[in-house]
Design a protein around this motif. Structure first.
Motif, PDB file in Angstrom:
ATOM      1  N   LEU A 179       0.814  -1.338   0.055  1.00  0.00           N
ATOM      2  CA  LEU A 179       0.079   0.093   0.000  1.00  0.00           C
ATOM      3  C   LEU A 179       0.902   1.379   0.018  1.00  0.00           C
ATOM      4  O   LEU A 179       0.332   2.429  -0.365  1.00  0.00           O
ATOM      5  CB  LEU A 179      -0.962  -0.102   1.149  1.00  0.00           C
ATOM      6  CG  LEU A 179      -1.918  -1.069   1.176  1.00  0.00           C
ATOM      7  CD1 LEU A 179      -2.926  -0.933   2.338  1.00  0.00           C
ATOM      8  CD2 LEU A 179      -3.022  -0.690  -0.048  1.00  0.00           C
ATOM      9  N   ASP A 180       2.200   1.200   0.564  1.00  0.00           N
ATOM     10  CA  ASP A 180       2.864   2.547   0.574  1.00  0.00           C
ATOM     11  C   ASP A 180       4.451   2.251   0.306  1.00  0.00           C
ATOM     12  O   ASP A 180       4.883   2.147   1.389  1.00  0.00           O
ATOM     13  CB  ASP A 180       2.682   3.155   1.936  1.00  0.00           C
ATOM     14  CG  ASP A 180       2.711   2.320   3.156  1.00  0.00           C
ATOM     15  OD1 ASP A 180       2.983   0.952   2.950  1.00  0.00           O
ATOM     16  OD2 ASP A 180       2.626   2.869   4.198  1.00  0.00           O
TER      17      ASP A 180
ATOM     18  N   TYR B 174       1.765  -0.004  -4.675  1.00  0.00           N
ATOM     19  CA  TYR B 174       1.223   1.597  -4.800  1.00  0.00           C
ATOM     20  C   TYR B 174       2.407   2.501  -4.009  1.00  0.00           C
ATOM     21  O   TYR B 174       2.672   2.131  -3.128  1.00  0.00           O
ATOM     22  CB  TYR B 174      -0.121   1.830  -4.508  1.00  0.00           C
ATOM     23  CG  TYR B 174      -1.180   0.987  -4.902  1.00  0.00           C
ATOM     24  CD1 TYR B 174      -1.651   1.558  -6.174  1.00  0.00           C
ATOM     25  CD2 TYR B 174      -1.700  -0.060  -4.591  1.00  0.00           C
ATOM     26  CE1 TYR B 174      -2.751   0.758  -6.770  1.00  0.00           C
ATOM     27  CE2 TYR B 174      -2.558  -0.784  -5.308  1.00  0.00           C
ATOM     28  CZ  TYR B 174      -3.281  -0.346  -6.452  1.00  0.00           C
ATOM     29  OH  TYR B 174      -4.102  -1.022  -7.157  1.00  0.00           O
TER      30      TYR B 174
ATOM     31  N   GLU C  74       1.499   5.536  -2.773  1.00  0.00           N
ATOM     32  CA  GLU C  74       0.918   5.892  -1.479  1.00  0.00           C
ATOM     33  C   GLU C  74      -0.330   5.393  -1.417  1.00  0.00           C
ATOM     34  O   GLU C  74      -0.845   5.283  -2.753  1.00  0.00           O
ATOM     35  CB  GLU C  74       1.457   7.404  -1.047  1.00  0.00           C
ATOM     36  CG  GLU C  74       0.906   8.332  -2.032  1.00  0.00           C
ATOM     37  CD  GLU C  74       1.253   9.626  -1.849  1.00  0.00           C
ATOM     38  OE1 GLU C  74       0.453  10.492  -2.091  1.00  0.00           O
ATOM     39  OE2 GLU C  74       2.403   9.747  -1.266  1.00  0.00           O
ATOM     40  N   THR C  75      -1.097   5.347  -0.396  1.00  0.00           N
ATOM     41  CA  THR C  75      -2.533   5.025  -0.367  1.00  0.00           C
ATOM     42  C   THR C  75      -3.266   6.017   0.222  1.00  0.00           C
ATOM     43  O   THR C  75      -2.920   5.953   1.714  1.00  0.00           O
ATOM     44  CB  THR C  75      -2.759   3.535   0.027  1.00  0.00           C
ATOM     45  OG1 THR C  75      -2.011   2.911  -1.184  1.00  0.00           O
ATOM     46  CG2 THR C  75      -4.315   3.466  -0.063  1.00  0.00           C
ATOM     47  N   GLN C  76      -4.373   6.484   0.150  1.00  0.00           N
ATOM     48  CA  GLN C  76      -5.046   7.514   0.946  1.00  0.00           C
ATOM     49  C   GLN C  76      -6.110   6.622   1.674  1.00  0.00           C
ATOM     50  O   GLN C  76      -6.354   5.350   1.344  1.00  0.00           O
ATOM     51  CB  GLN C  76      -5.856   8.611   0.205  1.00  0.00           C
ATOM     52  CG  GLN C  76      -4.944   9.491  -0.654  1.00  0.00           C
ATOM     53  CD  GLN C  76      -3.770  10.128   0.357  1.00  0.00           C
ATOM     54  OE1 GLN C  76      -4.345  10.470   1.464  1.00  0.00           O
ATOM     55  NE2 GLN C  76      -2.530  10.089  -0.188  1.00  0.00           N
TER      56      GLN C  76
ATOM     57  N   GLU D  78      -8.657   4.770  -0.094  1.00  0.00           N
ATOM     58  CA  GLU D  78      -8.417   4.035  -1.421  1.00  0.00           C
ATOM     59  C   GLU D  78      -8.187   2.560  -0.890  1.00  0.00           C
ATOM     60  O   GLU D  78      -7.918   1.849  -1.751  1.00  0.00           O
ATOM     61  CB  GLU D  78      -7.126   4.727  -2.126  1.00  0.00           C
ATOM     62  CG  GLU D  78      -7.535   5.936  -2.640  1.00  0.00           C
ATOM     63  CD  GLU D  78      -6.260   6.631  -3.208  1.00  0.00           C
ATOM     64  OE1 GLU D  78      -6.440   7.152  -4.342  1.00  0.00           O
ATOM     65  OE2 GLU D  78      -5.343   6.300  -2.724  1.00  0.00           O
ATOM     66  N   VAL D  79      -8.016   2.524   0.644  1.00  0.00           N
ATOM     67  CA  VAL D  79      -7.640   1.131   1.200  1.00  0.00           C
ATOM     68  C   VAL D  79      -8.389   0.124   0.662  1.00  0.00           C
ATOM     69  O   VAL D  79      -7.907  -0.976   0.363  1.00  0.00           O
ATOM     70  CB  VAL D  79      -7.441   1.366   2.583  1.00  0.00           C
ATOM     71  CG1 VAL D  79      -6.774  -0.015   3.121  1.00  0.00           C
ATOM     72  CG2 VAL D  79      -6.391   2.392   2.851  1.00  0.00           C
TER      73      VAL D  79
ATOM     74  N   ARG E 223      -8.316  -1.192  -3.126  1.00  0.00           N
ATOM     75  CA  ARG E 223      -6.991  -1.676  -3.545  1.00  0.00           C
ATOM     76  C   ARG E 223      -6.648  -3.134  -2.804  1.00  0.00           C
ATOM     77  O   ARG E 223      -5.900  -3.681  -3.295  1.00  0.00           O
ATOM     78  CB  ARG E 223      -5.757  -0.641  -3.095  1.00  0.00           C
ATOM     79  CG  ARG E 223      -5.657   0.690  -4.128  1.00  0.00           C
ATOM     80  CD  ARG E 223      -4.746   1.709  -3.730  1.00  0.00           C
ATOM     81  NE  ARG E 223      -4.704   2.791  -4.473  1.00  0.00           N
ATOM     82  CZ  ARG E 223      -3.984   3.423  -4.557  1.00  0.00           C
ATOM     83  NH1 ARG E 223      -3.048   3.977  -3.717  1.00  0.00           N
ATOM     84  NH2 ARG E 223      -4.012   4.632  -5.577  1.00  0.00           N
TER      85      ARG E 223
ATOM     86  N   THR F 290       1.840  -3.002   4.624  1.00  0.00           N
ATOM     87  CA  THR F 290       1.838  -1.779   5.073  1.00  0.00           C
ATOM     88  C   THR F 290       2.878  -1.282   5.802  1.00  0.00           C
ATOM     89  O   THR F 290       3.223  -1.968   6.848  1.00  0.00           O
ATOM     90  CB  THR F 290       0.381  -1.440   5.701  1.00  0.00           C
ATOM     91  OG1 THR F 290       0.266  -0.113   6.005  1.00  0.00           O
ATOM     92  CG2 THR F 290       0.162  -2.482   6.794  1.00  0.00           C
TER      93      THR F 290
ATOM     94  N   VAL G  23       0.137   2.639   6.562  1.00  0.00           N
ATOM     95  CA  VAL G  23      -1.314   2.863   5.993  1.00  0.00           C
ATOM     96  C   VAL G  23      -2.246   2.306   7.069  1.00  0.00           C
ATOM     97  O   VAL G  23      -1.897   1.097   7.527  1.00  0.00           O
ATOM     98  CB  VAL G  23      -1.540   2.317   4.534  1.00  0.00           C
ATOM     99  CG1 VAL G  23      -3.281   2.215   4.362  1.00  0.00           C
ATOM    100  CG2 VAL G  23      -0.831   3.330   3.760  1.00  0.00           C
TER     101      VAL G  23
END
Length: 327
Positions: A12-13, A35, A37-39, A42-43, A46, A55, A58
């Motif tokens: 995720l990050d 990815y 980064e992941t907001q 969005e988790v 994804r 992670t 995240v």
């Protein structure tokens, strides 16, 4: 033995690992998606097809777990796991593993570097030179900041785990004496420890290596800062929440303590208007949570991360904080 169906792995990050570090890959069949980064919003999307989530920071909480029932392993690319809801993982049978011991050289070196930089006033003199003071002074040297010696200093360490012990070894190697602080308010002092209040009042340098939890949040507050010698340095490479940042800023501005070296803040990344960022004090050094980040340490982290994933896939989990039977 039948070959395992390729597993979906989502990082995720990935940007929390330096771009020049080449990540090893799991030995088992897999599909990989990384990815930068992941907001928060969005988790879930994804992780919809993921059996394994990687992670670093995240957050994976109950809401995410409820929406991603196929998730079976959360591989944390760090030691701290406060971004993962462990209770929810346990209830849902999701394994969680972390990486351990990878930065026991990198973090202590950063601590010692901050101590030397602050004791020798490197930042203050660097800024003086940048602002033209040396050029205007008319002699080969000048002294605008008092320079201290590291050797002979008393180092107080809060936290006697692997990192605290490693810092102690390096500190002794450069001539410091070391005290490990007992828990604040403890009625009994364990062997090898010194009462908390005594460490605070005697230490020339205080370094934080304890976990952040309800008992240690804002451990270094106004009352503690007021008891430190006015020449003392505070070093925090642990968690930002260990320190009352407003109280620290006041203590630095008023000369209540001598300086601070921080690799962590309570909010990361720090906003542009964070008071410890905008202060621009010569006795304050802030680095962006990179004490752990020597290339050698990151390579160890990356290899252990993949070993953790391989262990899960092969039915031999390791470094598990929550372990369930492998499928």
């Amino acid at each position: 033995m039948a070959q395992r169906t390729p597993v979906n792995i989502v990082f995720l990050d990935r940007n929390t690992i330096p771009a020049h570090i080449v990540l090893p890959t799991p030995r088992s069949p897999h599909h990989w998606q990384a990815y930068g980064e992941t907001q928060p919003d969005e988790v879930v999307s994804r992780l919809q097809e993921a059996e394994i989530a990687i992670t670093n920071k995240v957050v994976i909480d109950e809401t995410v777990l409820a929406a991603c029932p196929q998730l079976k392993l959360i591989a944390v690319a760090a030691t701290g796991v406060n971004n993962v809801d462990l209770a929810a993982c346990r209830a849902r049978g999701v394994q969680v593993c972390n990486v351990q011991g990878y930065a026991t050289q990198s973090v202590p070196e950063h601590v010692i570097a901050l101590i030397f930089a602050l004791k020798r006033q490197l930042l203050g003199y660097h800024l003086d030179v940048q602002h033209g003071a040396w050029q205007k002074h008319g002699q080969f040297c000048f002294f605008t900041h008092p320079i201290g010696s590291v050797a002979g200093s008393k180092l107080g360490i809060i936290g006697k785990g692997a990192l605290g012990e490693a810092v102690a070894r390096l500190a002794r190697a450069v001539g410091m004496t070391v005290m490990f602080a007992e828990h604040r308010g403890a009625t009994h002092c364990r062997e090898g420890y010194v009462p908390f209040d005594e460490v605070i009042s005697r230490a020339d340098i205080l370094s934080l290596h304890c976990p952040l939890n309800p008992n240690t949040e804002a451990l270094i507050n106004r009352d503690v800062l007021a008891c430190m010698p006015n020449h003392a340095l505070l070093i925090n490479t642990g968690r930002g929440g260990l320190v009352d940042e407003h109280a620290l800023l006041d203590a630095l501005k008023t000369g209540q303590i001598g300086g601070a070296g921080l690799d962590v803040l309570s909010e990361e990344p720090a906003p542009d208007n964070h008071p410890l960022i905008t202060a621009s004090l010569p006795n304050l050094i802030v680095t962006p949570h990179i004490a752990w980040g020597a290339d050698e340490a990151v390579n160890r982290l990356s290899q252990q991360l993949m070993d953790n994933i391989d262990g899960y896939l092969q039915g031999t989990p390791q470094h598990t904080l929550i372990n369930t039977a492998a499928r």
